[in-house]
Design a protein around this motif. Structure first.
Motif, PDB file in Angstrom:
ATOM      1  N   GLN A 152       0.840  -1.198   0.000  1.00  0.00           N
ATOM      2  CA  GLN A 152       0.000   0.000   0.000  1.00  0.00           C
ATOM      3  C   GLN A 152       0.875   1.248   0.000  1.00  0.00           C
ATOM      4  O   GLN A 152       2.021   1.225   0.441  1.00  0.00           O
ATOM      5  CB  GLN A 152      -0.916   0.010   1.230  1.00  0.00           C
ATOM      6  CG  GLN A 152      -1.900  -1.140   1.295  1.00  0.00           C
ATOM      7  CD  GLN A 152      -3.018  -1.031   0.268  1.00  0.00           C
ATOM      8  OE1 GLN A 152      -3.080  -0.086  -0.509  1.00  0.00           O
ATOM      9  NE2 GLN A 152      -3.899  -2.014   0.251  1.00  0.00           N
ATOM     10  N   ARG A 197      -1.736   5.873   2.278  1.00  0.00           N
ATOM     11  CA  ARG A 197      -2.713   4.967   2.877  1.00  0.00           C
ATOM     12  C   ARG A 197      -2.247   4.481   4.247  1.00  0.00           C
ATOM     13  O   ARG A 197      -3.038   4.385   5.184  1.00  0.00           O
ATOM     14  CB  ARG A 197      -2.952   3.773   1.954  1.00  0.00           C
ATOM     15  CG  ARG A 197      -3.824   4.097   0.750  1.00  0.00           C
ATOM     16  CD  ARG A 197      -4.178   2.837  -0.023  1.00  0.00           C
ATOM     17  NE  ARG A 197      -5.091   3.127  -1.117  1.00  0.00           N
ATOM     18  CZ  ARG A 197      -5.633   2.209  -1.916  1.00  0.00           C
ATOM     19  NH1 ARG A 197      -5.336   0.929  -1.730  1.00  0.00           N
ATOM     20  NH2 ARG A 197      -6.452   2.554  -2.879  1.00  0.00           N
ATOM     21  N   ARG A 198      -0.980   4.178   4.369  1.00  0.00           N
ATOM     22  CA  ARG A 198      -0.457   3.722   5.652  1.00  0.00           C
ATOM     23  C   ARG A 198      -0.567   4.824   6.708  1.00  0.00           C
ATOM     24  O   ARG A 198      -0.915   4.573   7.861  1.00  0.00           O
ATOM     25  CB  ARG A 198       1.007   3.291   5.506  1.00  0.00           C
ATOM     26  CG  ARG A 198       1.192   1.990   4.731  1.00  0.00           C
ATOM     27  CD  ARG A 198       2.664   1.714   4.467  1.00  0.00           C
ATOM     28  NE  ARG A 198       2.855   0.477   3.760  1.00  0.00           N
ATOM     29  CZ  ARG A 198       3.092  -0.704   4.339  1.00  0.00           C
ATOM     30  NH1 ARG A 198       3.168  -0.787   5.659  1.00  0.00           N
ATOM     31  NH2 ARG A 198       3.260  -1.787   3.621  1.00  0.00           N
ATOM     32  N   SER A 233      -2.694   7.424   6.770  1.00  0.00           N
ATOM     33  CA  SER A 233      -4.094   7.640   7.146  1.00  0.00           C
ATOM     34  C   SER A 233      -4.607   6.496   8.017  1.00  0.00           C
ATOM     35  O   SER A 233      -5.414   6.705   8.930  1.00  0.00           O
ATOM     36  CB  SER A 233      -4.965   7.778   5.893  1.00  0.00           C
ATOM     37  OG  SER A 233      -4.925   6.603   5.103  1.00  0.00           O
ATOM     38  N   SER A 234      -4.112   5.284   7.765  1.00  0.00           N
ATOM     39  CA  SER A 234      -4.531   4.137   8.564  1.00  0.00           C
ATOM     40  C   SER A 234      -4.070   4.277  10.007  1.00  0.00           C
ATOM     41  O   SER A 234      -4.784   3.875  10.933  1.00  0.00           O
ATOM     42  CB  SER A 234      -3.961   2.846   7.974  1.00  0.00           C
ATOM     43  OG  SER A 234      -4.437   2.640   6.661  1.00  0.00           O
ATOM     44  N   GLU A 284      -6.961  -4.651  -2.443  1.00  0.00           N
ATOM     45  CA  GLU A 284      -8.070  -3.692  -2.494  1.00  0.00           C
ATOM     46  C   GLU A 284      -9.187  -4.102  -1.552  1.00  0.00           C
ATOM     47  O   GLU A 284      -9.801  -3.259  -0.914  1.00  0.00           O
ATOM     48  CB  GLU A 284      -8.590  -3.561  -3.927  1.00  0.00           C
ATOM     49  CG  GLU A 284      -7.662  -2.790  -4.838  1.00  0.00           C
ATOM     50  CD  GLU A 284      -7.385  -1.377  -4.326  1.00  0.00           C
ATOM     51  OE1 GLU A 284      -8.357  -0.675  -3.991  1.00  0.00           O
ATOM     52  OE2 GLU A 284      -6.207  -0.997  -4.250  1.00  0.00           O
ATOM     53  N   TRP A 312      -7.988  -3.200   1.915  1.00  0.00           N
ATOM     54  CA  TRP A 312      -8.063  -1.759   2.145  1.00  0.00           C
ATOM     55  C   TRP A 312      -9.510  -1.330   2.412  1.00  0.00           C
ATOM     56  O   TRP A 312      -9.779  -0.538   3.307  1.00  0.00           O
ATOM     57  CB  TRP A 312      -7.479  -1.013   0.947  1.00  0.00           C
ATOM     58  CG  TRP A 312      -7.583   0.470   1.001  1.00  0.00           C
ATOM     59  CD1 TRP A 312      -8.172   1.284   0.075  1.00  0.00           C
ATOM     60  CD2 TRP A 312      -7.078   1.353   2.019  1.00  0.00           C
ATOM     61  NE1 TRP A 312      -8.062   2.593   0.457  1.00  0.00           N
ATOM     62  CE2 TRP A 312      -7.399   2.672   1.643  1.00  0.00           C
ATOM     63  CE3 TRP A 312      -6.379   1.143   3.205  1.00  0.00           C
ATOM     64  CZ2 TRP A 312      -7.054   3.779   2.410  1.00  0.00           C
ATOM     65  CZ3 TRP A 312      -6.039   2.248   3.978  1.00  0.00           C
ATOM     66  CH2 TRP A 312      -6.376   3.545   3.575  1.00  0.00           C
ATOM     67  N   LEU A 334     -10.846   0.488   5.712  1.00  0.00           N
ATOM     68  CA  LEU A 334     -11.265   1.884   5.613  1.00  0.00           C
ATOM     69  C   LEU A 334     -12.748   2.074   5.901  1.00  0.00           C
ATOM     70  O   LEU A 334     -13.136   3.053   6.546  1.00  0.00           O
ATOM     71  CB  LEU A 334     -10.926   2.425   4.221  1.00  0.00           C
ATOM     72  CG  LEU A 334     -11.089   3.928   4.031  1.00  0.00           C
ATOM     73  CD1 LEU A 334     -10.142   4.683   4.959  1.00  0.00           C
ATOM     74  CD2 LEU A 334     -10.829   4.330   2.572  1.00  0.00           C
TER      75      LEU A 334
END
Length: 234
Positions: free
Chosen positions: A98, A102-103, A105-106, A129, A132, A136
């Motif tokens: 990823q 993305r990491r 925000s995670s 996907e 994710w 999310l």
């Protein structure tokens, strides 16, 4: 958002909905507690957005209200959130490949309930996907629930009767999240050791007994995981 992402998000949200009930009183109590500690509505809302960690918020509020030194407030918040180091390490393989965005925000959106419902399904999937989406979807839902009801607590703090004892509801919400986690032996050992340590050391100055209990729980959890791993390898 392809079909795989949407299926993952739908599965994650479906798993999250029952646990959302526990977030509501916890968010309300946190909102009320922030106002009761002397924060303005703007300050409390800002803390809810920036920190987004109920345990750390509730744990540091007495220190903030009493004018404790900044280093102690920061240390307490870090100690109360140490479990997320373990959660993140456990979920890291599911984010392989990823993007950095993305990491990042995670890391902000990861909360206890999301870890509980997402860690195992994400491990079992080979579709990045889907993984994710599975993370999310419920993470954004938990964030929305927390912010909406936290704001309700902030704005309605003066209207909620003191006799309602919402603090007890927050304890129940924490227990609802704790029970599923204790099905893992290492988590159970960590919870028991940390809880006993915090109780036995409760008379330490500056509320350091809580931090000591957390350290004891983490050490015990790591030791239990190591012993379980060695037993399986035999």
């Amino acid at each position: 958002m392809n079909d795989s992402f949407k299926r993952g998000a739908a599965e994650g949200v479906r798993r999250m909905l029952p646990l959302s009930v526990g977030l509501i009183p916890w968010a309300l109590v946190t909102g009320v507690a922030m106002r009761s500690s002397g924060m303005s509505a703007v300050e409390a809302t800002g803390m809810n957005l920036l920190v987004f960690a109920g345990t750390a918020q509730l744990g540091t509020l007495p220190l903030i209200a009493s004018g404790a030194p900044l280093w102690l407030i920061v240390l307490t918040a870090l100690a109360l959130n140490l479990r997320f180091v373990i959660f993140s390490a456990a979920m890291a393989p599911s984010f392989e490949g990823q993007s950095w965005a993305r990491r990042l925000s995670s890391s902000y959106l990861l909360v206890d309930t999301v870890f509980i419902i997402c860690a195992e399904p994400m491990k079992r999937s080979d579709d990045p996907e889907w993984r994710w989406g599975c993370f999310l979807g419920p993470a954004l839902w938990a964030w929305l629930v927390w912010q909406v009801f936290g704001l309700a607590g902030v704005l309605g703090a003066d209207a909620i009767p003191q006799g309602w004892s919402l603090e007890f509801m927050a304890t129940i919400a924490l227990m609802v999240m704790l029970v599923p986690m204790t099905q893992v032996r290492a988590m159970l050992v960590a919870a028991v050791a940390g809880g006993l340590g915090a109780v036995l050391l409760r008379d330490m100055p500056l509320r350091l007994g809580v931090i000591a209990g957390i350290a004891i729980g983490i050490a015990a959890g790591f030791a239990a995981e190591h012993w379980v791993g060695r037993a399986r390898a035999r």
